[in-house]
Scaffold this motif. Structure first.
Motif, PDB file in Angstrom:
ATOM      1  N   ASN A 124      -4.167   5.983   1.549  1.00  0.00           N
ATOM      2  CA  ASN A 124      -3.376   5.035   2.340  1.00  0.00           C
ATOM      3  C   ASN A 124      -3.822   3.603   2.079  1.00  0.00           C
ATOM      4  O   ASN A 124      -3.014   2.677   2.044  1.00  0.00           O
ATOM      5  N   ASN A 125      -5.124   3.427   1.900  1.00  0.00           N
ATOM      6  CA  ASN A 125      -5.663   2.086   1.720  1.00  0.00           C
ATOM      7  C   ASN A 125      -5.427   1.509   0.327  1.00  0.00           C
ATOM      8  O   ASN A 125      -5.835   0.375   0.058  1.00  0.00           O
ATOM      9  N   LEU A 126      -4.755   2.254  -0.538  1.00  0.00           N
ATOM     10  CA  LEU A 126      -4.317   1.673  -1.804  1.00  0.00           C
ATOM     11  C   LEU A 126      -3.138   0.731  -1.592  1.00  0.00           C
ATOM     12  O   LEU A 126      -2.808  -0.073  -2.462  1.00  0.00           O
ATOM     13  N   TYR A 127      -2.503   0.834  -0.425  1.00  0.00           N
ATOM     14  CA  TYR A 127      -1.399  -0.056  -0.075  1.00  0.00           C
ATOM     15  C   TYR A 127      -1.950  -1.341   0.536  1.00  0.00           C
ATOM     16  O   TYR A 127      -3.066  -1.378   1.063  1.00  0.00           O
ATOM     17  N   SER A 128      -1.161  -2.400   0.461  1.00  0.00           N
ATOM     18  CA  SER A 128      -1.568  -3.682   1.031  1.00  0.00           C
ATOM     19  C   SER A 128      -0.326  -4.458   1.449  1.00  0.00           C
ATOM     20  O   SER A 128       0.809  -4.071   1.136  1.00  0.00           O
ATOM     21  N   VAL A 129      -0.558  -5.563   2.142  1.00  0.00           N
ATOM     22  CA  VAL A 129       0.533  -6.418   2.629  1.00  0.00           C
ATOM     23  C   VAL A 129       0.497  -7.736   1.855  1.00  0.00           C
ATOM     24  O   VAL A 129      -0.455  -8.505   1.969  1.00  0.00           O
ATOM     25  N   LYS A 130       1.511  -7.983   1.066  1.00  0.00           N
ATOM     26  CA  LYS A 130       1.533  -9.191   0.231  1.00  0.00           C
ATOM     27  C   LYS A 130       1.425 -10.465   1.050  1.00  0.00           C
ATOM     28  O   LYS A 130       0.754 -11.418   0.663  1.00  0.00           O
ATOM     29  N   SER A 131       2.089 -10.484   2.187  1.00  0.00           N
ATOM     30  CA  SER A 131       2.098 -11.695   2.999  1.00  0.00           C
ATOM     31  C   SER A 131       0.754 -11.967   3.646  1.00  0.00           C
ATOM     32  O   SER A 131       0.490 -13.084   4.092  1.00  0.00           O
TER      33      SER A 131
END
Length: 430
Positions: free
Chosen positions: A142-149
């Motif tokens: 799950n932590n491979l995802y991130s928030v660009k903003s």
């Protein structure tokens, strides 16, 4: 042959709406660039074989270098070794076999020799999903995802894994399985039709496919992956699909196959409805970018098909998605052993081998990686209610209630706090 005649006219309007803010020239240039990149990458994949899929040890997840993580993210697939010890994993398989014997009325396919079971709450499945190592692997993915903003998203915690009840298979040697050709889970026409879901692919649809990040989280949160309520279509966001091996299984033994480049396959599948070939589909020149033309004059979306008052897919095929070179690039995952887990990004094209040439069962439990998000948390509450009363989970058809079965898992089989949170249960066992 295209399935345009089965499409309502509103999907023609949808196509025109999607590309109304970008130019034909820009999309065409992006498409041609993509086809050039695919030609190079598919040749590389076709030569590589199963070892192209990354393999890591569970104990080493927190020690991987940024370069190693980058490879996993690009390929969108990974084998994680030794998540659960061998004895535990093989014990779960034995218990599942006993469960099936004790409950011969359990739903499964094929009818005459059941191997894929529509069961969700056997004790083995409940214990496997609740295993702390399984949940820790899920949180890592799950932590491979991130928030660009960079902004904080309310109700989101990628370090809190949730569980999604799914099925299992114990596939016997021999036989032919044709029900799992190359496909992508978690939404069909929804990828284009739902505005929030479509924003996950905004860079692709505005002519910037190289900027597309399959791991951008924000737009995934409100994406509606099941607009039509079709049974078996997940309504939660699974960052990765996955399964846990309960037997030794390798290439040609009925295992998983993947197209190991999620950025490229996303770009191609999403853009494909806006281009058509100008030569026959079986032409030797079908791969030449010069023989493709921007076209939004028809309502069809290749690879999407009507089903159960909704739509299934995407199902990429060599005929409709020739540049993926699926016959050569669908890559079997490496040999796995009981306790290993295999995961693939929610957008990865994947299939199951049609033949099982081995001499023993190919047995897996489907366990995906699910992060804590508002939408997922709401689903888990409803799922927990079905667990406690022995009914099929909300996303699945209401077949025989499992409460009629002997040997179901119960609340007391979920002991660890991390496991109870993941299941949507009170921390203290009742």
């Amino acid at each position: 042959m295209s399935n345009w005649c089965e499409w309502p006219p509103r999907f023609l309007d949808l196509k025109r709406k999607i590309v109304s803010e970008t130019t034909q020239e820009r999309l065409t240039a992006s498409w041609n660039d993509l086809l050039g990149e695919l030609a190079t990458r598919t040749a590389e994949i076709a030569k590589a074989g199963p070892d192209f899929v990354p393999q890591v040890n569970f104990a080493d997840l927190d020690k991987l270098t940024p370069e190693e993580i980058s490879v996993i993210k690009r390929k969108g697939s990974v084998v994680i070794r030794d998540v659960v010890d061998t004895k535990t994993a093989t014990g779960w398989k034995a218990e599942l076999e006993e469960f099936v014997k004790a409950n011969p009325h359990a739903e499964g396919t094929p009818n005459q020799d059941k191997q894929f079971f529509h069961l969700y709450w056997t004790r083995s499945q409940v214990q496997a999903r609740a295993h702390p190592n399984v949940l820790k692997a899920s949180a890592w993915l799950n932590n491979l995802y991130s928030v660009k903003s960079g902004k904080t998203l309310e109700g989101v915690d990628l370090s809190v894994p949730l569980t999604y009840a799914d099925r299992f298979r114990i596939r016997h040697p021999g036989g032919h399985w044709g029900n799992f050709p190359p496909h992508i889970d978690s939404g069909a026409i929804e990828r284009w039709e739902d505005e929030a879901f479509r924003r996950c692919y905004e860079d692709i649809l505005t002519g910037n496919w190289r900027q597309h990040d399959p791991y951008e989280l924000e737009n995934r949160l409100n994406a509606r992956m099941s607009l039509y309520g079709r049974p078996g279509q997940a309504s939660v966001f699974r960052s990765f699909q996955g399964w846990l091996a309960m037997s030794e299984t390798g290439p040609t033994q009925g295992t998983l196959r993947v197209f190991p480049d999620v950025q490229l396959s996303n770009a191609y599948v999403i853009l494909r409805p806006f281009f058509r070939p100008t030569v026959l589909e079986d032409s030797p020149d079908i791969l030449d970018p010069k023989n493709w033309k921007f076209d939004i004059s028809t309502a069809d979306f290749p690879g999407i098909f009507p089903l159960d008052r909704g739509y299934k897919g995407p199902l990429p095929t060599p005929r409709h998605h020739p540049h993926l070179r699926l016959r050569e690039t669908m890559t079997s995952v490496p040999q796995v052993y009981p306790g290993d887990m295999v995961f693939w990004h929610c957008d990865v094209v994947h299939s199951v081998e049609t033949e099982h040439t081995g001499s023993t069962d190919s047995a897996v439990m489907y366990i995906g990686a699910v992060p804590k998000t508002p939408q997922n948390s709401a689903y888990i509450v409803k799922q927990a209610q079905t667990f406690l009363v022995g009914q099929n989970p909300p996303d699945f058809a209401k077949l025989t209630d499992e409460k009629m079965f002997v040997g179901l898992g119960t609340d007391v089989d979920v002991k660890e706090p991390i496991s109870r949170v993941a299941m949507g249960l009170p921390i203290e066992v009742a």
